[in-house]
Design a protein around this motif. Sequence first.
Motif, PDB file in Angstrom:
ATOM      1  N   SER A  96       8.786  19.762   5.584  1.00  0.00           N
ATOM      2  CA  SER A  96       8.482  18.903   6.729  1.00  0.00           C
ATOM      3  C   SER A  96       8.009  17.538   6.246  1.00  0.00           C
ATOM      4  N   LEU A  97       8.512  16.507   6.901  1.00  0.00           N
ATOM      5  CA  LEU A  97       8.104  15.147   6.542  1.00  0.00           C
ATOM      6  C   LEU A  97       6.618  14.937   6.796  1.00  0.00           C
ATOM      7  N   GLN A  98       6.108  15.506   7.867  1.00  0.00           N
ATOM      8  CA  GLN A  98       4.681  15.371   8.133  1.00  0.00           C
ATOM      9  C   GLN A  98       3.860  16.049   7.052  1.00  0.00           C
ATOM     10  N   ASP A  99       4.280  17.220   6.602  1.00  0.00           N
ATOM     11  CA  ASP A  99       3.549  17.892   5.531  1.00  0.00           C
ATOM     12  C   ASP A  99       3.532  17.047   4.267  1.00  0.00           C
ATOM     13  N   ILE A 100       4.640  16.408   3.967  1.00  0.00           N
ATOM     14  CA  ILE A 100       4.729  15.595   2.753  1.00  0.00           C
ATOM     15  C   ILE A 100       3.801  14.389   2.845  1.00  0.00           C
ATOM     16  N   ILE A 101       3.838  13.692   3.965  1.00  0.00           N
ATOM     17  CA  ILE A 101       3.023  12.490   4.098  1.00  0.00           C
ATOM     18  C   ILE A 101       1.537  12.846   4.086  1.00  0.00           C
ATOM     19  N   HIS A 102       1.179  13.933   4.756  1.00  0.00           N
ATOM     20  CA  HIS A 102      -0.231  14.309   4.809  1.00  0.00           C
ATOM     21  C   HIS A 102      -0.707  14.967   3.515  1.00  0.00           C
ATOM     22  N   SER A 103       0.183  15.191   2.585  1.00  0.00           N
ATOM     23  CA  SER A 103      -0.223  15.727   1.284  1.00  0.00           C
ATOM     24  C   SER A 103      -0.397  14.626   0.246  1.00  0.00           C
ATOM     25  N   ALA A 104      -0.289  13.384   0.643  1.00  0.00           N
ATOM     26  CA  ALA A 104      -0.352  12.273  -0.310  1.00  0.00           C
ATOM     27  C   ALA A 104      -1.746  12.153  -0.915  1.00  0.00           C
ATOM     28  N   ASP A 105      -1.777  11.828  -2.194  1.00  0.00           N
ATOM     29  CA  ASP A 105      -3.020  11.566  -2.925  1.00  0.00           C
ATOM     30  C   ASP A 105      -3.098  10.058  -3.152  1.00  0.00           C
ATOM     31  N   GLN A 106      -3.905   9.372  -2.346  1.00  0.00           N
ATOM     32  CA  GLN A 106      -3.876   7.917  -2.331  1.00  0.00           C
ATOM     33  C   GLN A 106      -4.352   7.306  -3.649  1.00  0.00           C
ATOM     34  N   GLN A 107      -5.328   7.901  -4.295  1.00  0.00           N
ATOM     35  CA  GLN A 107      -5.782   7.337  -5.564  1.00  0.00           C
ATOM     36  C   GLN A 107      -4.745   7.537  -6.653  1.00  0.00           C
ATOM     37  N   CYS A 108      -4.128   8.693  -6.694  1.00  0.00           N
ATOM     38  CA  CYS A 108      -3.078   8.929  -7.690  1.00  0.00           C
ATOM     39  C   CYS A 108      -1.887   8.014  -7.445  1.00  0.00           C
ATOM     40  N   ILE A 109      -1.566   7.774  -6.186  1.00  0.00           N
ATOM     41  CA  ILE A 109      -0.477   6.853  -5.858  1.00  0.00           C
ATOM     42  C   ILE A 109      -0.796   5.458  -6.373  1.00  0.00           C
ATOM     43  N   ILE A 110      -2.025   5.013  -6.176  1.00  0.00           N
ATOM     44  CA  ILE A 110      -2.420   3.693  -6.656  1.00  0.00           C
ATOM     45  C   ILE A 110      -2.323   3.638  -8.173  1.00  0.00           C
ATOM     46  N   GLY A 111      -2.771   4.690  -8.860  1.00  0.00           N
ATOM     47  CA  GLY A 111      -2.668   4.710 -10.310  1.00  0.00           C
ATOM     48  C   GLY A 111      -1.241   4.605 -10.797  1.00  0.00           C
ATOM     49  N   LEU A 112      -0.323   5.312 -10.144  1.00  0.00           N
ATOM     50  CA  LEU A 112       1.074   5.255 -10.558  1.00  0.00           C
ATOM     51  C   LEU A 112       1.706   3.916 -10.189  1.00  0.00           C
ATOM     52  N   LEU A 113       1.395   3.398  -9.011  1.00  0.00           N
ATOM     53  CA  LEU A 113       1.950   2.104  -8.600  1.00  0.00           C
ATOM     54  C   LEU A 113       1.491   0.989  -9.526  1.00  0.00           C
ATOM     55  N   ALA A 114       0.241   1.046  -9.960  1.00  0.00           N
ATOM     56  CA  ALA A 114      -0.251   0.013 -10.876  1.00  0.00           C
ATOM     57  C   ALA A 114       0.540   0.022 -12.180  1.00  0.00           C
ATOM     58  N   LYS A 115       0.856   1.191 -12.692  1.00  0.00           N
ATOM     59  CA  LYS A 115       1.642   1.276 -13.925  1.00  0.00           C
ATOM     60  C   LYS A 115       3.062   0.755 -13.697  1.00  0.00           C
ATOM     61  N   MET A 116       3.651   1.105 -12.561  1.00  0.00           N
ATOM     62  CA  MET A 116       4.995   0.619 -12.249  1.00  0.00           C
ATOM     63  C   MET A 116       5.003  -0.890 -12.056  1.00  0.00           C
ATOM     64  N   ALA A 117       3.923  -1.431 -11.492  1.00  0.00           N
ATOM     65  CA  ALA A 117       3.856  -2.877 -11.261  1.00  0.00           C
ATOM     66  C   ALA A 117       3.771  -3.648 -12.565  1.00  0.00           C
ATOM     67  N   VAL A 118       3.117  -3.077 -13.560  1.00  0.00           N
ATOM     68  CA  VAL A 118       3.069  -3.744 -14.864  1.00  0.00           C
ATOM     69  C   VAL A 118       4.471  -3.863 -15.444  1.00  0.00           C
ATOM     70  N   ASP A 119       5.235  -2.791 -15.365  1.00  0.00           N
ATOM     71  CA  ASP A 119       6.616  -2.863 -15.849  1.00  0.00           C
ATOM     72  C   ASP A 119       7.429  -3.883 -15.066  1.00  0.00           C
ATOM     73  N   ARG A 120       7.218  -3.935 -13.742  1.00  0.00           N
ATOM     74  CA  ARG A 120       7.950  -4.908 -12.932  1.00  0.00           C
ATOM     75  C   ARG A 120       7.564  -6.327 -13.313  1.00  0.00           C
ATOM     76  N   SER A 121       6.292  -6.561 -13.591  1.00  0.00           N
ATOM     77  CA  SER A 121       5.846  -7.904 -13.955  1.00  0.00           C
ATOM     78  C   SER A 121       6.489  -8.373 -15.246  1.00  0.00           C
ATOM     79  N   MET A 122       6.641  -7.461 -16.199  1.00  0.00           N
ATOM     80  CA  MET A 122       7.199  -7.844 -17.492  1.00  0.00           C
ATOM     81  C   MET A 122       8.722  -7.898 -17.471  1.00  0.00           C
TER      82      MET A 122
END
Length: 1139
Positions: free
Chosen positions: A875-901
């Motif tokens: 279920s899409l609702q189950d997936i969205i409500h299972s999100a870990d916001q801090q872990c998402i931020i940690g992964l996005l920050a790493k991806m953003a460094v690669d994008r910047s370079m």
Amino acid sequence: MAQIPSSQLPPNRSVPTSQLLQHSPVSTITQKVTGLNINQATGTVNPRFSTSTPNAQSPISFRQNGSFSPIAVPNKNVLGSGAKLESVPLTSSSSSSTSMKTITNSITTAYQSNHEAPQVTTSSKPTDPAHQFQASSSVQHQGPSSQFNVNPILGIGLQKNLVQQNSLNPLQRPQMPTQSNSQNYQPQVSVDTVNQSGQNYVNRGVYPKSNPPAESYNYQNLQNYTPTSNIPSHLLLSQNNNQNALNNQLRQSNVPFPTNKPYVVDNQLRSNIPSNLQQPPMSQNSTPVTSQNFMPPKPSMHSNRYPTPTNANFQQQQSNTTSQWSNQLYSNRNPLQPQQMSTTPSSNTYVQSQSTYPGHLQNTYNQPHTTHRPLQSEYQGVTQSGFNKMWGMEHCDLLQIPNILPEVKEPPPQISLGHEVFDQANCSPDIFRCTMTKIPENNSLLQKSRLPLGVLIHPFRDLNHLPVIQCNVIVRCRACRTYINPFVLFVDSKRWKCNLCYRINELPEEFQYDPVSKTYGDPSRRPEIKSSTIEYIAPAEYMLRPPQPAVYLFLLDISRLAIESGYLHSVSRLLLEELKNLPGDARTQIGFVAYDSALHFFSFAEGLSRPHEMTILDIEDVFLPTPDNLLVNLRDKMELVSELLSQLPTRYNNTFDNNSALGSALQVSYKLMMATGGRVTVFQAALPNVGPGALTVREDPSQRTSAEVSQLNPANDFYKRLALECSGQQIAVDLFIINSTYVDIATISGISRFSGGCIHHFPLYKMTKILDQELFEKSFRRYLLRKIGFEAVMRIRCTRGLSVHTFHGNFFVRSTDLLSLPNINPDAGFGMQVAIEESLSDVQTVCFQAALLYTSSKGERRIRVHTMCLPVASSLQDIIHSADQQCIIGLLAKMAVDRSMQSSLADAREAFINVAIDILTSYRVSQNLNNPVSGLIAPTCLKLLPLYISALLKYAAFRTGTNTRLDDRVKAMIDMKTKPLYILIQMIYPDLYPVHNLENQRLIQNVEEENIPMPPRLHLSSRCLDSKGAFLLDMGERMVMMVLSSVPSEFLNEALGVASYDAIPDQMYEIPILNNPRNQRLHQFINYLNEEKPFAATVQVIRDNSPNRVVFLEQLIEDRVENALSYHEFLQHLKTQVK
């Protein structure tokens, strides 16, 4: 009630007939309360009801610029306009074909008199079907907010052929759309409810102002109506056991029985129903519902929310009560209208209460509402709100909750595997963490959620309780080489099934022995099965060579800038203090090399009373003058090493050499250690400008505030190539950068990033600066004494159907999934992005396993294994409500460094914003919130995501418009890639606490069971500051206490030991220890904050009028600054983009 969109339902799954066509207790109770009778309608009936229905899978386009792969960005709202109307049969009974015609005509006439024709919006830009939202069906009316959700799985909107063809099984569930036919699938809409006057009411979403809510209507018992889409199956009454009781209840309510016999699911059919949809049997102590013991709710229970008219004929009262409906209904349920909210954050007035920290909770935007609850009842029914709260699926309006930050740090979201034993055995989130606690069953569902999928791991974290096992045979899968873990399946006492590749393996006899009870028997009692984190002492088969000794080589920059900084005094003193405590055994070796424009070697040969220095002027073609005496046994040469360390601080005081031959010194280190491997520690203070790897200044100070940031990539590949050579010989290089000028960290950091090393940065370091000196010494002492692993490799394995495709951290990828780590330390974190390559619909859980093979400082070969298990959701609702916001931020920050370079900093910043827009848009679509609303709706699990993204945009790594040195920016990016998550979050969004009234705060207990005062966390905004308070800002390695002008004198005297506010010195870097409760509470609180840190943070006390106040004020990142939006303005921007 909100319905589950058809696009979120997995295809080809059977549904119990009891949920498809039968009546639920909720509908019966509703009819009982309101006294409605559906079948009393008279006149001819038209068996068809025309309405419009959008395609179940509306096309959606993607924005590629500025979005992280694989995160795609929806370009527009998934619903457009212009869909065709299609007729849908109302019921399978042929006798009703004429009786419904008149009702349908009256429905159309009555409805069109007050509303415009329904309109359905659909997307106008078709794209690749693999990248489409599968939008839920909804009818969107112009006028007041309303929507009708079509839910095929619950019998609402059944396909035409299901009820027209007599040959079809009446219990057969209509075929759901698949990937191949989803474009042609048109969910249908059937009539839900007809009141006694012949008027139809189909809206079960947000009630229009002109219509009363569903609870006020006279419902009748319609066979195909099943309003239980939001009620779990185990809460529904069993039809077999309670049909008679419900029939008795219907008789008492004067509701005629259905003309068709109710369907009864026999045992054979029930066996084919998925277990998660079956109704549990009634317990022996439960009492069947009868007309005697069934007590319906009183009508007055809804009077405070839904006004209930006494007359059942709604058509006669509609014109008289429209104003009453609007005023009472909207005053209780709707959020503030846009005109009631301040859209200009800079002009917002915050209510300052008399609290000691008025910014927290008491400070709200200038609005009439003083309490802020999650927006449940505006967008969904009351029943759905209750279930959402129970299931953790609440959402809130971010614009109406200015104090969104929790008072205490929230624990990581829990992974629920359905069994307490498995939940307890799962890996700790401090070690292994995924961006969502439920894995989508296919890639299409992942793309709809717009959430990044990845894992963060802290593999060598310091642990207090770590099971260590020594055995002759380590049990592993013969196919995929997975280590046995708590989530394998034991076929019998001799065989086990791998939880990653599903191969059945044999158990060795040794595994039958339980080392705890020292008995043979159940293999599930073994420590490997009870704990997801375990360490093995590896046998000889895991060694390519004898375990290496601990070898430490120190490279010392002695150029003029380095000597002026005074770092040699601290390094020499700390080494002298900790030489005997360095990790290692009797084989530990040590060496020293100094460099400026030449190389200086120190020989510890036999017979020498003091070290012998040898200087090599040829730095282009380096060689070792005496290979045997440069690296020596520490225990044997302890006196000579101590003598050298006592001479180093003053040995080069008269040097005037401005050059630095770092490249040559690193080449010498490689030659010295290539036979054994080990750790090289480099202290660099100047730009390497001579010899191999020489660099020139690339930074333009005038461009530090520019939006276009360049020179983020290395100037050459010398240091990267040398790092790869070092990695092949198990040599790691760590950097301590103590620069006062530009040193090009973007280039020289390559020697550490690709050799598994770490980087420490102390900008503008001077030994005379007390704060810098204290931080440097604490960091270096931790570095010397922390645990270390040599010649390490790490591999991440995952369940079949998943793949790890991108790695983040300091390492070298030796093969597709094998990370080479010549050194591993407990402060190193890593991230991996994960892709779903195959459907996971046939499995209930997936697993990730990380295995770290390393040599301890004592010469033992060890294997540390971490296993994490996650459930699979459809279920899409189950997936969205299972999100870990801090872990998402940690992964996005790493991806953003690669994008910047790889691209540019502007693209990385744009991608951050697009991610927030995508996720909030996806949630809006999953909730069918397609009508214009005044707020910014986010699930509770992601309520801090915009706050963290706003903070990232102002962090040194990604900010623009603020004076930021290039070296500082690059080092901040490196931290994003390498720091563990808990440190990373505190760097992005520091913690702010009021400390002037700790005696009034709640108490918690630390690990030693001592009572510690715990004040609430405050938002990083000036509105949270009170002139009568003192506030502590915890940034991880540093703490800053801001004392404002009107703080009580008692706090100054007792807590800080100063007579008055003006007596606080400009350089106050410690809090005195005094014998009074207020001072003791302050020290207890600070010590508690330092418990989880690698080393205790430095403390600086600042007055509000001090010139150092900028250190504190620049961290108030929620306020508006030049060229950067405030947090509230950022939310307003997101609101305009979320469609």
